[in-house]
Design a protein around this motif. Structure first.
Motif, PDB file in Angstrom:
ATOM      1  N   ALA A  34      44.373  43.846  51.083  1.00  0.00           N
ATOM      2  CA  ALA A  34      45.472  44.951  51.960  1.00  0.00           C
ATOM      3  C   ALA A  34      44.260  45.929  52.346  1.00  0.00           C
ATOM      4  N   GLU A  35      43.477  46.268  51.518  1.00  0.00           N
ATOM      5  CA  GLU A  35      42.263  47.376  51.830  1.00  0.00           C
ATOM      6  C   GLU A  35      41.207  46.670  52.488  1.00  0.00           C
ATOM      7  N   ILE A  36      40.960  45.272  52.270  1.00  0.00           N
ATOM      8  CA  ILE A  36      39.937  44.544  52.882  1.00  0.00           C
ATOM      9  C   ILE A  36      40.283  44.581  54.518  1.00  0.00           C
ATOM     10  N   GLU A  37      41.532  44.310  54.647  1.00  0.00           N
ATOM     11  CA  GLU A  37      42.109  44.039  56.078  1.00  0.00           C
ATOM     12  C   GLU A  37      42.090  45.385  56.821  1.00  0.00           C
ATOM     13  N   ARG A  38      42.468  46.345  56.186  1.00  0.00           N
ATOM     14  CA  ARG A  38      42.372  47.828  56.674  1.00  0.00           C
ATOM     15  C   ARG A  38      40.760  48.102  57.209  1.00  0.00           C
ATOM     16  N   LEU A  39      39.975  48.139  55.973  1.00  0.00           N
ATOM     17  CA  LEU A  39      38.654  48.412  56.494  1.00  0.00           C
ATOM     18  C   LEU A  39      38.139  47.362  57.747  1.00  0.00           C
ATOM     19  N   SER A  40      38.280  46.158  57.594  1.00  0.00           N
ATOM     20  CA  SER A  40      38.078  45.560  58.586  1.00  0.00           C
ATOM     21  C   SER A  40      38.186  45.775  60.163  1.00  0.00           C
ATOM     22  N   GLU A  41      39.563  46.357  60.057  1.00  0.00           N
ATOM     23  CA  GLU A  41      40.053  46.763  61.369  1.00  0.00           C
ATOM     24  C   GLU A  41      39.241  47.892  61.784  1.00  0.00           C
ATOM     25  N   HIS A  42      39.078  49.113  60.942  1.00  0.00           N
ATOM     26  CA  HIS A  42      38.368  50.160  61.141  1.00  0.00           C
ATOM     27  C   HIS A  42      37.108  49.815  61.534  1.00  0.00           C
ATOM     28  N   LEU A  43      36.452  48.844  61.106  1.00  0.00           N
ATOM     29  CA  LEU A  43      34.869  48.566  61.310  1.00  0.00           C
ATOM     30  C   LEU A  43      34.790  47.749  62.700  1.00  0.00           C
ATOM     31  N   LYS A  44      35.874  47.348  63.188  1.00  0.00           N
ATOM     32  CA  LYS A  44      35.712  46.644  64.725  1.00  0.00           C
ATOM     33  C   LYS A  44      35.785  47.889  65.660  1.00  0.00           C
ATOM     34  N   ASP A  45      36.279  49.085  65.175  1.00  0.00           N
ATOM     35  CA  ASP A  45      36.267  50.077  66.273  1.00  0.00           C
ATOM     36  C   ASP A  45      34.883  50.892  66.173  1.00  0.00           C
ATOM     37  N   HIS A  46      34.646  51.082  64.931  1.00  0.00           N
ATOM     38  CA  HIS A  46      33.276  51.933  64.485  1.00  0.00           C
ATOM     39  C   HIS A  46      32.373  50.965  63.958  1.00  0.00           C
ATOM     40  N   LYS A  47      31.603  50.506  64.474  1.00  0.00           N
ATOM     41  CA  LYS A  47      30.279  49.477  64.280  1.00  0.00           C
ATOM     42  C   LYS A  47      29.421  50.060  63.341  1.00  0.00           C
ATOM     43  N   LYS A  48      29.239  51.296  63.635  1.00  0.00           N
ATOM     44  CA  LYS A  48      28.007  51.805  62.859  1.00  0.00           C
ATOM     45  C   LYS A  48      28.238  52.631  61.667  1.00  0.00           C
ATOM     46  N   ASP A  49      29.348  52.338  61.395  1.00  0.00           N
ATOM     47  CA  ASP A  49      29.725  53.140  59.878  1.00  0.00           C
ATOM     48  C   ASP A  49      29.408  52.388  58.848  1.00  0.00           C
ATOM     49  N   ASN A  50      28.278  52.581  58.456  1.00  0.00           N
ATOM     50  CA  ASN A  50      27.592  51.772  57.304  1.00  0.00           C
ATOM     51  C   ASN A  50      28.348  52.015  56.104  1.00  0.00           C
ATOM     52  N   HIS A  51      28.746  53.295  55.767  1.00  0.00           N
ATOM     53  CA  HIS A  51      29.244  53.985  54.438  1.00  0.00           C
ATOM     54  C   HIS A  51      30.585  53.055  54.213  1.00  0.00           C
ATOM     55  N   SER A  52      31.283  52.916  55.217  1.00  0.00           N
ATOM     56  CA  SER A  52      32.674  51.937  55.019  1.00  0.00           C
ATOM     57  C   SER A  52      32.467  50.585  54.980  1.00  0.00           C
ATOM     58  N   ARG A  53      31.241  50.112  55.586  1.00  0.00           N
ATOM     59  CA  ARG A  53      30.713  48.779  55.804  1.00  0.00           C
ATOM     60  C   ARG A  53      30.734  48.270  53.881  1.00  0.00           C
ATOM     61  N   ARG A  54      29.901  49.438  53.351  1.00  0.00           N
ATOM     62  CA  ARG A  54      29.253  49.302  52.129  1.00  0.00           C
ATOM     63  C   ARG A  54      30.506  48.999  51.209  1.00  0.00           C
ATOM     64  N   GLY A  55      31.435  49.945  51.209  1.00  0.00           N
ATOM     65  CA  GLY A  55      32.839  49.726  50.661  1.00  0.00           C
ATOM     66  C   GLY A  55      33.467  48.542  50.796  1.00  0.00           C
ATOM     67  N   LEU A  56      33.496  48.058  51.997  1.00  0.00           N
ATOM     68  CA  LEU A  56      34.182  46.733  52.172  1.00  0.00           C
ATOM     69  C   LEU A  56      33.232  45.575  51.379  1.00  0.00           C
ATOM     70  N   LEU A  57      32.201  45.761  51.618  1.00  0.00           N
ATOM     71  CA  LEU A  57      31.510  44.630  50.787  1.00  0.00           C
ATOM     72  C   LEU A  57      31.767  44.747  49.255  1.00  0.00           C
ATOM     73  N   GLN A  58      31.882  45.736  48.835  1.00  0.00           N
ATOM     74  CA  GLN A  58      32.169  45.933  47.326  1.00  0.00           C
ATOM     75  C   GLN A  58      33.546  45.337  47.006  1.00  0.00           C
ATOM     76  N   LYS A  59      34.342  45.859  48.128  1.00  0.00           N
ATOM     77  CA  LYS A  59      35.807  45.324  47.600  1.00  0.00           C
ATOM     78  C   LYS A  59      35.878  43.869  47.903  1.00  0.00           C
ATOM     79  N   VAL A  60      35.063  43.303  48.935  1.00  0.00           N
ATOM     80  CA  VAL A  60      35.042  41.626  48.964  1.00  0.00           C
ATOM     81  C   VAL A  60      34.440  41.018  47.538  1.00  0.00           C
TER      82      VAL A  60
END
Length: 87
Positions: A34-60
């Motif tokens: 559920a957290e991965i799905e939410r972060l993926s949606e966030h990153l679709k709008d905010h492509k340059k948010d590298n901090h969230s991208r790192r968190g997403l990769l850690q969760k994956v």
């Protein structure tokens, strides 16, 4: 971006193995999904948010390790859970 308390409780209720279960691999993977799905949606709008991208990769990565543990320790449980969560 974090899950609300109610969302997390609903996920726990849906995937728990017994009363009071919050730490089984199934519950942990469901929450991470559920957290991965939410972060993926966030990153679709905010492509340059590298901090969230790192968190997403850690969760994956954590979800992948938990699924691998479940596969190795109890393959039948893993197969049932994979169908239930559709990943």
């Amino acid at each position: 971006m974090a899950l609300t308390k109610n969302e997390k409780q609903n996920i726990i209720e849906r995937f728990k193995l017994h009363e009071g279960d919050t730490g089984s691999p199934e519950v942990q993977v469901a929450i991470l999904t559920a957290e991965i799905e939410r972060l993926s949606e966030h990153l679709k709008d905010h492509k340059k948010d590298n901090h969230s991208r790192r968190g997403l990769l850690q969760k994956v990565g954590k979800r992948r390790r938990l699924l691998q543990y479940l596969q190795e320790s109890e393959p039948e449980r893993h197969k049932i859970f994979s169908k239930k969560i559709k990943i």
